[in-house]
Write a protein that holds these residues in place. Structure first.
Motif, PDB file in Angstrom:
ATOM      1  N   VAL A 139      -4.947  19.403  -2.881  1.00  0.00           N
ATOM      2  CA  VAL A 139      -3.874  19.853  -1.988  1.00  0.00           C
ATOM      3  C   VAL A 139      -3.742  21.372  -2.020  1.00  0.00           C
ATOM      4  O   VAL A 139      -3.198  21.977  -1.105  1.00  0.00           O
ATOM      5  N   HIS A 140      -4.238  22.000  -3.071  1.00  0.00           N
ATOM      6  CA  HIS A 140      -4.064  23.442  -3.307  1.00  0.00           C
ATOM      7  C   HIS A 140      -2.604  23.782  -3.544  1.00  0.00           C
ATOM      8  O   HIS A 140      -2.144  24.882  -3.238  1.00  0.00           O
ATOM      9  N   ASN A 141      -1.893  22.827  -4.075  1.00  0.00           N
ATOM     10  CA  ASN A 141      -0.547  23.002  -4.604  1.00  0.00           C
ATOM     11  C   ASN A 141      -0.357  21.848  -5.576  1.00  0.00           C
ATOM     12  O   ASN A 141      -0.179  20.697  -5.155  1.00  0.00           O
ATOM     13  N   ASP A 142      -0.422  22.153  -6.863  1.00  0.00           N
ATOM     14  CA  ASP A 142      -0.413  21.091  -7.870  1.00  0.00           C
ATOM     15  C   ASP A 142       0.858  20.259  -7.843  1.00  0.00           C
ATOM     16  O   ASP A 142       0.837  19.065  -8.174  1.00  0.00           O
ATOM     17  N   TYR A 143       1.965  20.868  -7.456  1.00  0.00           N
ATOM     18  CA  TYR A 143       3.242  20.159  -7.476  1.00  0.00           C
ATOM     19  C   TYR A 143       3.309  19.133  -6.344  1.00  0.00           C
ATOM     20  O   TYR A 143       3.800  18.016  -6.529  1.00  0.00           O
ATOM     21  N   MET A 144       2.783  19.520  -5.178  1.00  0.00           N
ATOM     22  CA  MET A 144       2.693  18.554  -4.083  1.00  0.00           C
ATOM     23  C   MET A 144       1.721  17.432  -4.434  1.00  0.00           C
ATOM     24  O   MET A 144       1.999  16.254  -4.161  1.00  0.00           O
ATOM     25  N   GLN A 145       0.592  17.792  -5.036  1.00  0.00           N
ATOM     26  CA  GLN A 145      -0.396  16.761  -5.361  1.00  0.00           C
ATOM     27  C   GLN A 145       0.127  15.827  -6.450  1.00  0.00           C
ATOM     28  O   GLN A 145      -0.153  14.625  -6.423  1.00  0.00           O
ATOM     29  N   MET A 146       0.906  16.378  -7.378  1.00  0.00           N
ATOM     30  CA  MET A 146       1.467  15.536  -8.427  1.00  0.00           C
ATOM     31  C   MET A 146       2.464  14.541  -7.833  1.00  0.00           C
ATOM     32  O   MET A 146       2.494  13.364  -8.210  1.00  0.00           O
ATOM     33  N   TRP A 147       3.287  15.019  -6.897  1.00  0.00           N
ATOM     34  CA  TRP A 147       4.227  14.134  -6.221  1.00  0.00           C
ATOM     35  C   TRP A 147       3.461  13.075  -5.426  1.00  0.00           C
ATOM     36  O   TRP A 147       3.773  11.886  -5.498  1.00  0.00           O
ATOM     37  N   LEU A 148       2.460  13.505  -4.709  1.00  0.00           N
ATOM     38  CA  LEU A 148       1.696  12.602  -3.856  1.00  0.00           C
ATOM     39  C   LEU A 148       0.974  11.531  -4.657  1.00  0.00           C
ATOM     40  O   LEU A 148       0.954  10.360  -4.262  1.00  0.00           O
ATOM     41  N   GLU A 149       0.397  11.908  -5.792  1.00  0.00           N
ATOM     42  CA  GLU A 149      -0.421  10.958  -6.553  1.00  0.00           C
ATOM     43  C   GLU A 149       0.375  10.176  -7.591  1.00  0.00           C
ATOM     44  O   GLU A 149       0.122   8.977  -7.784  1.00  0.00           O
ATOM     45  N   SER A 150       1.303  10.819  -8.281  1.00  0.00           N
ATOM     46  CA  SER A 150       2.032  10.120  -9.356  1.00  0.00           C
ATOM     47  C   SER A 150       3.468   9.808  -8.990  1.00  0.00           C
ATOM     48  O   SER A 150       4.230   9.333  -9.838  1.00  0.00           O
ATOM     49  N   GLY A 151       3.854  10.097  -7.756  1.00  0.00           N
ATOM     50  CA  GLY A 151       5.184   9.728  -7.308  1.00  0.00           C
ATOM     51  C   GLY A 151       6.250  10.750  -7.678  1.00  0.00           C
ATOM     52  O   GLY A 151       6.011  11.693  -8.432  1.00  0.00           O
ATOM     53  N   LEU A 152       7.431  10.542  -7.130  1.00  0.00           N
ATOM     54  CA  LEU A 152       8.545  11.456  -7.390  1.00  0.00           C
ATOM     55  C   LEU A 152       8.911  11.521  -8.869  1.00  0.00           C
ATOM     56  O   LEU A 152       9.169  12.620  -9.390  1.00  0.00           O
ATOM     57  N   PRO A 153       8.950  10.398  -9.600  1.00  0.00           N
ATOM     58  CA  PRO A 153       9.234  10.499 -11.046  1.00  0.00           C
ATOM     59  C   PRO A 153       8.217  11.367 -11.785  1.00  0.00           C
ATOM     60  O   PRO A 153       8.580  12.117 -12.692  1.00  0.00           O
ATOM     61  N   GLY A 154       6.954  11.256 -11.416  1.00  0.00           N
ATOM     62  CA  GLY A 154       5.926  12.077 -12.066  1.00  0.00           C
ATOM     63  C   GLY A 154       6.163  13.555 -11.835  1.00  0.00           C
ATOM     64  O   GLY A 154       6.060  14.369 -12.758  1.00  0.00           O
ATOM     65  N   LEU A 155       6.488  13.932 -10.590  1.00  0.00           N
ATOM     66  CA  LEU A 155       6.775  15.334 -10.285  1.00  0.00           C
ATOM     67  C   LEU A 155       8.007  15.808 -11.029  1.00  0.00           C
ATOM     68  O   LEU A 155       8.010  16.900 -11.622  1.00  0.00           O
ATOM     69  N   LEU A 156       9.094  15.016 -11.006  1.00  0.00           N
ATOM     70  CA  LEU A 156      10.338  15.425 -11.655  1.00  0.00           C
ATOM     71  C   LEU A 156      10.148  15.606 -13.161  1.00  0.00           C
ATOM     72  O   LEU A 156      10.663  16.561 -13.756  1.00  0.00           O
ATOM     73  N   LEU A 157       9.399  14.719 -13.774  1.00  0.00           N
ATOM     74  CA  LEU A 157       9.147  14.855 -15.208  1.00  0.00           C
ATOM     75  C   LEU A 157       8.334  16.107 -15.503  1.00  0.00           C
ATOM     76  O   LEU A 157       8.597  16.819 -16.486  1.00  0.00           O
ATOM     77  N   PHE A 158       7.352  16.394 -14.648  1.00  0.00           N
ATOM     78  CA  PHE A 158       6.549  17.600 -14.857  1.00  0.00           C
ATOM     79  C   PHE A 158       7.412  18.851 -14.687  1.00  0.00           C
ATOM     80  O   PHE A 158       7.299  19.806 -15.468  1.00  0.00           O
ATOM     81  N   LEU A 159       8.275  18.854 -13.670  1.00  0.00           N
ATOM     82  CA  LEU A 159       9.174  19.996 -13.468  1.00  0.00           C
ATOM     83  C   LEU A 159      10.153  20.133 -14.627  1.00  0.00           C
ATOM     84  O   LEU A 159      10.489  21.253 -15.043  1.00  0.00           O
ATOM     85  N   LEU A 160      10.614  19.005 -15.151  1.00  0.00           N
ATOM     86  CA  LEU A 160      11.516  19.052 -16.304  1.00  0.00           C
ATOM     87  C   LEU A 160      10.820  19.658 -17.521  1.00  0.00           C
ATOM     88  O   LEU A 160      11.450  20.371 -18.314  1.00  0.00           O
ATOM     89  N   ILE A 161       9.528  19.369 -17.670  1.00  0.00           N
ATOM     90  CA  ILE A 161       8.762  19.975 -18.765  1.00  0.00           C
ATOM     91  C   ILE A 161       8.766  21.494 -18.624  1.00  0.00           C
ATOM     92  O   ILE A 161       9.052  22.230 -19.580  1.00  0.00           O
ATOM     93  N   LEU A 162       8.458  21.987 -17.422  1.00  0.00           N
ATOM     94  CA  LEU A 162       8.400  23.433 -17.194  1.00  0.00           C
ATOM     95  C   LEU A 162       9.782  24.071 -17.314  1.00  0.00           C
ATOM     96  O   LEU A 162       9.924  25.165 -17.884  1.00  0.00           O
ATOM     97  N   ILE A 163      10.806  23.406 -16.778  1.00  0.00           N
ATOM     98  CA  ILE A 163      12.177  23.944 -16.871  1.00  0.00           C
ATOM     99  C   ILE A 163      12.632  24.005 -18.319  1.00  0.00           C
ATOM    100  O   ILE A 163      13.253  24.988 -18.753  1.00  0.00           O
ATOM    101  N   THR A 164      12.324  22.966 -19.084  1.00  0.00           N
ATOM    102  CA  THR A 164      12.706  22.940 -20.506  1.00  0.00           C
ATOM    103  C   THR A 164      12.026  24.074 -21.260  1.00  0.00           C
ATOM    104  O   THR A 164      12.648  24.726 -22.118  1.00  0.00           O
ATOM    105  N   ILE A 165      10.754  24.312 -20.954  1.00  0.00           N
ATOM    106  CA  ILE A 165      10.053  25.433 -21.585  1.00  0.00           C
ATOM    107  C   ILE A 165      10.753  26.743 -21.258  1.00  0.00           C
ATOM    108  O   ILE A 165      10.998  27.584 -22.142  1.00  0.00           O
TER     109      ILE A 165
END
Length: 650
Positions: free
Chosen positions: A312-338
């Motif tokens: 997709v040339h945007n990892d966040y869109m591709q993560m949402w597209l492939e692993s669903g909204l929970p997958g994207l939210l968890l990944f964003l939570l990881i980055l926000i927590t950091i």
């Protein structure tokens, strides 16, 4: 006393294992799966070693939100295979993103001390310098794109940016504790080298993310005692990028200036993002499954899209597209927590702020760059990011640790038997996949030599160990090729091959029904062998041609065959629509093979009185014919427009 002796050796072994896994991943470009399997096995062996030695070497986990979110992300990603559009494909791809939490937890369990991390850092810097020298050789000696071991030069720039920021922090730490000496000069030289090569990539996203992250690092690390060295880095990195730009035809800064025109600067990506968003709207919650984007995207791809269609040339869109909204939210939570944890840490201005800032800014740089590329889908980048998060977590967290006591749930001997059985079972699966891959490589070598009998023998061995859709498809294609060479009179032998090819295609389709080539090959089987199939073989061929185009509209050979089949059934209007729809598609490597398709389109436009449209096609053909033919577009128009349909062959 025994534990004191065991732990350093244990940490060293795990550190070496991680670096071996990373090196193997570094050379994996999606082709040689032996490298990915080696990375998988090293991680499996490392986890087995850690948990097998639990009684002697206890392990613990930091009790914080970062560990929790990474664990949940891992679990969700593994579970997402179950509702994937093709679980078979997702099972092969789920491991790649799993490397992020896997690397993080291994780092925690290893209890790597400061000296161990310093050695890991120096090893990473050494490898990054070697990759940089290789890229310079590619650029100036071979005239190739400076991508080193990567397919895409942006991927090299992303990795170098991570190491540049790590090296900058190490340089500032070293310069604060000692005067300028050989080691600090070497660190400065490596920064210059890696920055120069990062600039050669001409990547706007990589350069901007590096400069922003560096500015944050220098701001946080600034002290009255190191002001000169802060200024040195603040000047030398952008100047080196500028010099690199001069030595690479001055394209980087012109590309950076083009970013003021947002529409044109990201035109290709905007086309991908537009259609990726349509895919997300069709699968907003659960996604399509790990590794499925490149297979499903051709159904959504616009005619103007000139990308390869793999990311997709945007990892966040591709993560949402492939692993669903929970997958994207968890990944964003990881980055926000950091980010939140680091800000809290930085406000206290601790002694180790410079080291923590260097690692944080490296993670920040790769995260920013991933808005425009696919860093988190490259195995080497994922591993190194996981290790950096593990190190940063160690620097930021307190001593709130939770001991891992799985071995206490059952008797020690039973625990070790269960663990060993699990390890051996998974190792056997990886070994079978490795051996299957080896047989497939041998088969491909025989195919290149047109030795189809030997190729099939090796494919059968490969299938007995680990059958996958691509393997079965290759086997079916061999059968089709052999079938095409048989005399028409040998009905019985041809019938056996015909049925065998069809059964292999069914097996491949059951594993992954998104490969357009399955339906292409099946269509050719019916179209070229009507005497072997049922009475409606022609209908079945057309049905499979249509299915193939629905999965990938750029299959122009199929479009040609589909239209020709319709014309032979006097469905002229429908055939013209099929041909016209394909003209607008992007064909980057069509060359002379595209000419028959164009000729048929010209003829049909002429037959339907679209004379201007026919002349446009004649001009397209003229661009593809050899210059020494002396043919004009008008000559081509006159020659092709009235050609009999009998002259066109499938």
């Amino acid at each position: 006393m025994n534990n004191i002796k065991i732990l350093p050796a244990r940490s060293s072994l795990i550190s070496i294992a991680l670096l071996i896994a990373w090196l193997s991943a570094l050379f994996f470009t999606g082709v040689d799966y032996r490298l990915l399997l080696l990375t998988q096995f090293v991680f499996l062996l490392t986890y087995f070693y850690i948990f097998f030695n639990l009684p002697k070497s206890p392990i613990s986990l930091t009790r914080n939100y970062l560990s929790l979110f990474l664990f949940l992300f891992w679990v969700w990603f593994l579970l997402s295979v179950n509702w994937s559009e093709s679980p078979h494909i997702s099972r092969h791809n789920v491991f790649i993103l799993s490397l992020l939490p896997a690397s993080f937890f291994v780092y925690q369990f290893a209890k790597i001390n400061d000296a161990g991390w310093r050695n890991i850092s120096l090893f990473l810097i050494f490898i990054a310098c070697a990759l940089s020298i290789h890229a310079i050789y590619q650029q100036y000696a071979l005239g190739l794109s400076p991508s080193s071991v990567f397919i895409n030069r942006n991927s090299l720039a992303a990795l170098l940016n991570i190491i540049i920021l790590l090296t900058c922090s190490r340089y500032l730490i070293a310069i604060n504790s000692q005067k300028i000496n050989l080691s600090t000069l070497l660190l400065a030289a490596t920064i210059l080298l890696m920055t120069f090569v990062s600039g050669l990539s001409k990547s706007r996203g990589a350069s901007l993310s590096l400069l922003i992250a560096l500015a944050i690092l220098l701001f946080l690390a600034a002290k009255p005692s190191n002001r000169k060295h802060i200024m040195f880095l603040a000047l030398v990195v952008p100047i080196t990028l500028f010099i690199s730009d001069i030595f690479s035809d001055a394209k980087l800064f012109s590309r950076l200036s083009s970013m003021t025109d947002i529409e044109s600067s990201g035109a290709n990506r905007f086309v991908i993002w537009q259609q990726a968003w349509e895919m997300i709207k069709d699968h907003p919650i659960l996604g399509i499954g790990p590794g499925m984007f490149w297979l499903i995207y051709p159904q959504y791809r616009l005619a103007s899209d000139s990308s390869g269609g793999y990311f997709v040339h945007n990892d966040y869109m591709q993560m949402w597209l492939e692993s669903g909204l929970p997958g994207l939210l968890l990944f964003l939570l990881i980055l926000i927590t950091i980010g939140v944890s680091f800000i809290k840490f930085a406000l206290n201005k601790p002694d180790r702020l410079t080291e923590a800032a260097g690692i944080f800014c490296a993670i920040l740089a790769v995260s920013m760059h991933s808005l425009f590329t696919f860093n988190f889908f490259i195995t080497a980048h994922i591993i190194i990011t996981g290790l950096f998060i593990g190190r940063l977590n160690e620097l930021l967290s307190n001593d709130n640790k939770v001991p891992i006591s799985l071995h206490r749930a059952v008797k020690p001997i039973i625990y070790k038997i269960i663990l060993s059985a699990a390890f051996l079972s998974l190792s056997l699966i990886l070994f079978k996949m490795w051996q299957s891959n080896e047989y497939q490589r041998v088969a491909n070598a025989f195919i290149e030599k047109n030795d189809y009998a030997s190729a099939e023998q090796n494919l059968l061995k490969a299938e007995s160990l680990h059958a996958n859709d691509a393997l079965l498809l290759t086997h079916a294609n061999i059968i089709y090729t052999v079938l095409s060479s048989y005399p028409k009179s040998e009905i019985q032998s041809r019938k056996l091959l015909f049925n065998k090819a069809l059964s292999l295609l069914v097996a491949s389709e059951n594993l992954n029904h998104y490969r357009s080539i399955i339906y292409e090959l099946r269509a050719w089987l019916y179209a070229k062998n009507p005497d072997l199939g049922p009475a409606n073989s022609a209908d079945l061929a057309i049905l499979n041609f249509k299915k193939c185009l629905s999965l990938d509209a750029r299959q122009y050979r199929i479009r040609y065959a589909y239209a020709l089949s319709l014309l032979r059934r006097d469905e002229s209007e429908k055939a013209l629509n099929i041909l016209n729809a394909g003209i607008a598609e992007y064909y980057p490597h069509e060359g002379k093979h595209f000419v028959p398709y164009l000729e048929l389109t010209l003829r049909q436009r002429f037959m339907h009185n679209d004379f201007n449209g026919a002349m446009e096609i004649a001009k397209m053909i003229h661009e593809r014919v050899p210059n020494n033919t002396n043919l004009t577009a008008e000559d081509i128009y006159d020659a092709v427009s009235t050609v009999s349909l009998d002259n066109y062959k499938l």
